[in-house]
Design a protein around this motif. Structure first.
Motif, PDB file in Angstrom:
ATOM      1  N   LYS C  25       6.862  13.182  -3.766  1.00 23.07           N
ATOM      2  CA  LYS C  25       5.414  12.928  -3.859  1.00 23.07           C
ATOM      3  C   LYS C  25       4.751  13.920  -4.814  1.00 23.07           C
ATOM      4  CE  LYS C  25       3.798  10.788   0.424  1.00 23.07           C
ATOM      5  NZ  LYS C  25       3.264   9.628  -0.134  1.00 23.07           N
ATOM      6  N   HIS C  29       3.283  11.443  -6.986  1.00 27.39           N
ATOM      7  CA  HIS C  29       1.968  11.156  -6.399  1.00 27.39           C
ATOM      8  C   HIS C  29       1.851   9.729  -5.881  1.00 27.39           C
ATOM      9  CE1 HIS C  29       0.190  14.454  -9.287  1.00 27.39           C
ATOM     10  NE2 HIS C  29       1.196  14.881  -8.557  1.00 27.39           N
ATOM     11  N   GLN C  30       2.843   9.288  -5.143  1.00 22.89           N
ATOM     12  CA  GLN C  30       2.757   7.922  -4.630  1.00 22.89           C
ATOM     13  C   GLN C  30       1.579   7.755  -3.686  1.00 22.89           C
ATOM     14  OE1 GLN C  30       5.502   9.812  -4.427  1.00 22.89           O
ATOM     15  NE2 GLN C  30       7.339   8.683  -5.017  1.00 22.89           N
ATOM     16  N   GLU C  31       1.144   6.554  -3.603  1.00 24.83           N
ATOM     17  CA  GLU C  31       0.102   6.153  -2.664  1.00 24.83           C
ATOM     18  C   GLU C  31       0.485   6.543  -1.243  1.00 24.83           C
ATOM     19  OE1 GLU C  31      -2.559   2.854  -1.050  1.00 24.83           O
ATOM     20  OE2 GLU C  31      -1.941   2.965  -3.147  1.00 24.83           O
ATOM     21  N   LYS C  32      -0.521   6.853  -0.424  1.00 25.16           N
ATOM     22  CA  LYS C  32      -0.224   7.126   0.989  1.00 25.16           C
ATOM     23  C   LYS C  32       0.495   5.931   1.592  1.00 25.16           C
ATOM     24  CE  LYS C  32      -2.493   7.997   5.421  1.00 25.16           C
ATOM     25  NZ  LYS C  32      -1.314   8.491   6.114  1.00 25.16           N
ATOM     26  N   VAL C  34       3.440   4.959   0.708  1.00 24.59           N
ATOM     27  CA  VAL C  34       4.542   4.577  -0.185  1.00 24.59           C
ATOM     28  C   VAL C  34       5.467   5.781  -0.348  1.00 24.59           C
ATOM     29  CG1 VAL C  34       5.155   3.826  -2.515  1.00 24.59           C
ATOM     30  CG2 VAL C  34       3.111   2.914  -1.398  1.00 24.59           C
ATOM     31  N   VAL C  35       6.679   5.634   0.133  1.00 17.72           N
ATOM     32  CA  VAL C  35       7.606   6.758   0.137  1.00 17.72           C
ATOM     33  C   VAL C  35       8.923   6.303  -0.489  1.00 17.72           C
ATOM     34  CG1 VAL C  35       8.859   8.364   1.616  1.00 17.72           C
ATOM     35  CG2 VAL C  35       6.540   7.709   2.223  1.00 17.72           C
TER      36      VAL C  35
END
Lengths: 187, 756, 189
Positions: C25, C29-32, C34-35
């Motif tokens: 992340k 910086h993935q979206e909350k 999205v992992v």
């Protein structure tokens, strides 16, 4: 933009860059004009309006409707993201920059409305293709991409207030009119 | 004329060449003519050299209260921090951070940060007004001056600050208070004081070997410490030692992640560490495995200690107290005594008890009697402050002329490196930080009228939360300096936004490893954040404007210069550098002091290791490291509230990146304990005791003992969870000697629970 | 055989600290929600102590990637040089075929972009001679980059308990299984 629209835009800019209830009041009074909302706005407790404004847009608690484009355009709601920097480039291409660069994100709504004022004015008054293209790009590809989401989120937030609703209504009307007036999207 | 298309605009936003081509129109049109904006200004940035696609890198250091104090590298583009890495030059950090450190970018650019000075109308009302720095400082200064006029001193003004930011210049907060006059200070630490005093009685200082030398240990006991979560960079040395043949034993009431990586794990009865250590000592004595040469040459009082063991300690007694079978104790005692070198890492958790200091002394004795003190790969490891020899330039400030203060006994914290002043009768008034609630409520003559909170979140971290709320209500002014809207900010009158590690200059060292890191300002402070020393300077300016001579803190400071002023020849020599600027090339490790007590010259009154400490007796404890009973249970189950891997006290857990991995708090319950209460995994439960209550989700696991429940200390965003509702402020035994106040018995708490 | 990069997941060393997942992340910086990399606690049938042993997993960069085969717009390709499976998000139409077909849950849906995305093996970092962020960040060297074709696989397994056995895809991952400490519990109460 006609002079009335420019006035609206100036008032909206001042509204969103307000530091206190005392700054909100004059913007709201003029926005309300002699509309049916005017009487209600006239009776506003500006402290209450300020508390709601801060809950929505300023803090110190987590914001109910962050007034930054990147909070809506980025894949994650962060500040100073890629989209913020793109907006910085647009300003640069119009020969402008924010005096608070690096401190106040360039895509704060107040700064963007100021830029809209500047860009549309350049597009209108200068004899050059570039500012016209730039203004239409900013309007159709950027403002139109996030302001509706922002307006929606702010309206649905817990901390509503008639003064904020008034500004949001004017912002929405202003945006819709620009969208229909400007000769459509650029290619 | 060029016809610009949407694509061209997008290309221009990415590509400086195209952008420059686009911008040719500006010269033709004349910018000034087109200036209708009220906010934006003509762009005057000169075309400097831009390495497109590249990053600027900056040196940072994680300033949290953590064993690892990682050296960092921050990658910056367009003035925005993009990502972080561990500094590769530090063999300890070794290029990698932890789950918290990797979330820093999110912390920096979270829309939730506190952005401006703000004032609340009615504490806890949520009605906030944005105010300018000038207005905030005026209101604060006027209050301070009013207090001074009313009380004829500044003692009505209290500071509570601890470990939220260990960057050395942040001791400027204490400096700011000193520069206002004699004030009230919350002194002590909830962290580690009982163990500090124990080690001081035994050895004359808290001092441990470089953790990197653990690779040389042949036997490692991890006693009440969970490095797999709380010092993740030390794990590699433990693994390496194990690969080289060392045995690793973990002793903890909870089957921690560290326990899962040990060869052998003992689920000890909480707070019976002293009994267990003494049982091992007795067995070692019985088997003739004492290092007689070392003991004779380097210690005093061993004979008396041996007599005590023979008369009052047996293996069976230790087994009964600790819950560990006698044959296990005997075997590990023998293995430990015969391994060379052998080491024990004493965790801070095991001394947060009413008998914590006594237990640490018993463990120290075990290490000493086997001759493992002063050896590479050996030692009773706890912590050290050997690398903290800065000037404390920001911290050391003089009171204004004629300032009046407190006449009476005062205390000093473990990080207070100032020399005791000669002469002046007046001092600060010190209150016990571990009893903040009652001390604030009870202080009189004058009462505490104003509270300044910095680097601390008392309403999430301090004990007896209900009392603390009352204490806050009593204040005439509460100023909180912070980055996020936590439970303390909720109760502030004025909140001031403070810089992150990326936004300020400072310097950092650790209390575990021996590395020194510079922390450069990597980006401009966002919004209106100021660093703590900038706040101090601005406050001083305002104070002097309103009442000349009322504050001595310099009013015009350069924060980079202030970092330079923290260095001295001692620091340069220790780290083998010529200038602090050398640290821009990477962190440096101390060249000396990394092997504790190797010369056998101890800091005790006798100059030897003191199995018998008369000083300890003078302070009201046993001279010998004797067994001391734990706290009597006051409810059905023991309540443990240790540290989580996802946060450091109340930092990080609130970030949405962290919520992806740690969305909510749980109480961990043994399946049998849950069964008799008809509680299933995932149920909401009410945990209650004499101090307060918490409603929380249950997670069933036999990692916790059947007679204990566990919840992690944390501040979650949008969640009222607070374990301090259940923790009272009962003191640990020791801590008053070196840390200014006794520690706190965080793990001597009890509670019961029912299905909510 | 050509080079095939993969991940060595050393569950014996892994302490489940989640650093690798957060490091990802930190870089992307993935979206909350999205992992790309997840640290999965092992079920108690596999490891008896709850949440005390883990597999750190992301894309396995299979020899025969299911995602690539089912993508209707060729948004996936496998790098010739090192076998890394790359997803070109600008080509993605968000149809979800890859998400449904990957037995390892590597591609995930980004609800904002309405497209799929997954672990890239940090191929841009690889090309700049840097380790993938997760590997570089691991404080205990519990995930490492390996070349499957040149690996001494003594003591390692490809299909660890709980990890879907899909030999046809030939996932480029190898595991070392977690140890069990000798546990001495109190026999109280």
């Amino acid at each position: 933009m006609d002079p009335a629209e420019k006035t609206t835009l100036t008032l909206l800019r001042d509204f969103f860059l307000a530091r206190s209830g005392q700054d909100l009041a004059p913007a709201c009074m003029v926005l309300a004009g002699d509309s049916p909302a005017a009487a209600r706005i006239g009776r506003t407790d500006w402290d209450e309006a300020e508390f709601a404004f801060n809950r929505l847009f300023v803090g110190p608690m987590a914001l109910q409707a962050p007034p930054y484009a990147s909070a809506y355009l980025e894949t994650e709601p962060r500040l100073m993201g890629e989209s913020t920097l793109k907006i910085r480039r647009i300003y640069e291409m119009a020969g402008l920059s924010s005096p608070l660069q690096g401190r106040l994100p360039d895509d704060h709504i107040g700064v963007e409305l100021d830029a809209a004022l500047g860009l549309s004015n350049m597009a209108q008054t200068l004899d050059a293709e570039e500012p016209r293209v730039l203004w239409r790009y900013f309007l159709h590809e950027h403002l139109s991409a996030w302001l509706p989401q922002f307006i929606d989120r702010a309206r649905r937030a817990e901390a509503g207030h008639p003064a904020v609703d008034l500004a949001l209504d004017h912002l929405e009307t202003w945006l819709n009119r620009q969208q229909s007036k400007e000769e459509g999207k650029i290619q | 004329m060029t016809l610009w298309k949407k694509n061209d605009i997008e290309t221009a936003m990415e590509c400086p060449m195209t952008r420059r081509r686009f911008m040719k129109w500006l010269a033709a049109a004349g910018v000034a003519a087109a200036m209708p904006c009220g906010f934006l200004v003509p762009n005057e940035t000169k075309a400097g050299i831009v390495y497109e696609g590249g990053y600027e890198t900056f040196r940072n250091a994680c300033p949290r209260n953590c064993y690892d104090t990682c050296s960092m590298v921050t990658y910056v583009k367009d003035g925005v921090a993009q990502f972080v890495e561990g500094a590769p030059e530090s063999t300890f950090t070794n290029g990698g951070l932890c789950v918290k450190g990797n979330a820093y970018i999110r912390k920096q650019y979270s829309p939730d940060r506190i952005k401006y000075p703000m004032a609340q109308q009615g504490r806890g009302s949520g009605n906030w007004k944005r105010i300018s720095w000038d207005e905030a400082l005026t209101r604060i200064s006027e209050k301070f001056i009013e207090i001074n006029e009313k009380d004829e001193s500044m003692l009505g003004l209290a500071l509570t600050k601890y470990s939220g930011n260990f960057g050395i210049t942040n001791y400027g907060v204490e400096g700011m208070f000193s520069s206002l006059g004699y004030t009230t200070r919350m002194v002590g630490t909830p962290c580690w004081p009982a163990g500090i005093d124990a080690q001081n009685y035994d050895m004359g200082n808290m001092w441990c070997n470089d953790p990197e030398d653990m690779v040389d240990a042949r036997y490692i006991i991890l006693w009440g410490v969970n490095p797999a979560w709380c010092s993740v960079h030390t794990m590699k040395y433990i693994y390496e030692a194990r690969q080289r043949g060392a045995k690793v034993v973990c002793i903890d009431p909870v089957l921690t992640q560290t326990a899962a990586k040990a060869d052998e794990y003992w689920q000890i009865n909480t707070s019976e560490d002293g009994a267990l250590a003494l049982g091992m000592a007795r067995h070692i004595l019985d088997r003739g495995l004492v290092d007689q040469d070392w003991v004779a040459a380097n210690s005093v009082g061993f004979g008396e200690f041996a007599d005590y063991l023979k008369q009052e300690v047996t293996l069976e007694w230790a087994a009964e107290k600790s819950g560990v079978p006698a044959r296990r104790i005997a075997r590990v005692a023998e293995e430990f005594a015969t391994a060379d070198p052998a080491t024990i890492w004493i965790g801070y958790g095991m001394q947060r008890h009413v008998n914590g200091g006594a237990s640490v002394r018993a463990i120290d004795a075990l290490v000493a009697m086997t001759g493992n003190v002063g050896k590479a790969g050996g030692g009773a490891r706890y912590g050290h402050l050997m690398t903290w020899g800065f000037n404390y330039h920001a911290m050391i400030q003089q009171p204004p002329k004629g300032a009046k203060g407190f006449l009476g006994p005062t205390a000093k914290g473990e990080f207070d490196f100032t020399k005791d002043a000669e002469g002046p009768a007046y001092t600060n008034r010190t209150l016990n930080i571990n009893k903040t609630a009652r001390e604030l409520l009870n202080a009189t003559d004058p009462p505490v009228r104003a509270l300044w909170v910095s680097c601390k979140n008392p309403l999430s971290q301090d004990f007896d939360r209900n009392q603390l709320e009352k204490a806050f209500k009593k204040m005439e002014l509460v100023v909180v300096v912070d980055q996020f809207f936590n439970q303390t900010v909720e109760q502030a009158d004025i909140v001031l936004p403070v810089t992150t590690l990326f936004e300020e200059w400072t310097v950092n060292v650790g209390y575990w490893h021996y590395w020194l890191s510079i922390n450069e300002q990597a980006v401009k402070p966002l919004h209106e954040a100021k660093s703590n020393i900038e706040i101090a300077a601005a406050l001083s300016k305002k104070m002097n404007e309103l009442k000349p001579g009322s504050c001595t803190f310099p009013t015009d400071i350069d924060t980079k210069e202030w970092v330079a002023k923290e260095f001295n020849k001692g620091v340069y020599d220790l780290f083998g550098i010529n200038s602090w600027e050398d640290l821009k090339n990477g962190p440096k490790k101390a060249k000396a002091n990394r092997l504790a007590w190797a010369d056998g010259k101890f800091g005790t009154p006798s100059g030897k290791y003191e199995f018998r400490s008369d000083l300890c007796a003078e302070h009201g404890f046993n001279a010998l490291p004797k067994y001391v009973e734990g706290r009597k249970p006051y409810d059905k189950l023991r309540l443990l509230t240790p540290h989580t891997q996802f946060g450091l006290h109340s930092q990080f857990i609130n970030l949405d990146w962290m919520e992806d991995f740690n969305p909510r708090p749980y109480v961990y319950i043994h399946p049998e304990t849950a069964r008799v209460r008809n509680i299933a995994d995932g149920d909401r439960v009410l945990v209650k005791n004499k101090t307060g209550e918490v409603t929380i989700t249950a997670s069933l696991t036999d990692n916790v003992p059947v007679d204990a429940i566990l919840m992690y200390e944390a501040w979650f965003k949008n969640n009222p969870y607070n374990c301090q509702n259940l923790v009272d402020d009962t003191s640990a035994d020791m801590g008053g000697y070196k840390a200014g106040a006794p520690g706190v018995a965080i793990h001597d708490q009890f509670a019961d629970l029912v299905k909510a | 055989m050509k080079k095939q990069l993969g991940f060595f997941v050393d569950s014996d060393r892994c302490v489940g600290c989640m650093t690798c997942a957060m490091a990802c992340k930190n870089q992307y910086h993935q979206e909350k929600g999205v992992v790309w990399r997840r640290v999965y606690p092992l079920k108690e049938e596999i490891y008896p102590h709850k949440e005390r042993a883990f597999y750190s997993l992301a894309c396995n960069h299979c020899e025969h990637p299911a995602c690539m085969h089912v993508c209707p717009v060729k948004a996936y390709y496998k790098r010739e040089t090192d076998g890394v499976v790359v997803h070109e998000q600008e080509k993605c139409i968000g149809c979800g075929n890859c998400i449904r077909s990957c037995p390892y849950g590597a591609p995930v849906y980004n609800p904002v972009l309405k497209k799929a995305e997954k672990c890239s093996f940090c191929h841009q970092r690889l090309d700049a001679n840097r380790l993938p962020m997760c590997v570089m960040s691991c404080p205990v060297d519990a995930i490492q980059v390996i070349d499957i074709t040149r690996l001494d696989s003594t003591g390692l397994v490809q299909f660890a308990p709980g990890f879907p056995k899909q030999p046809a895809l030939n996932p480029s991952v190898r595991f070392r299984l977690p140890r069990l400490p000798e546990v001495v519990r109190r026999k109280t109460i």
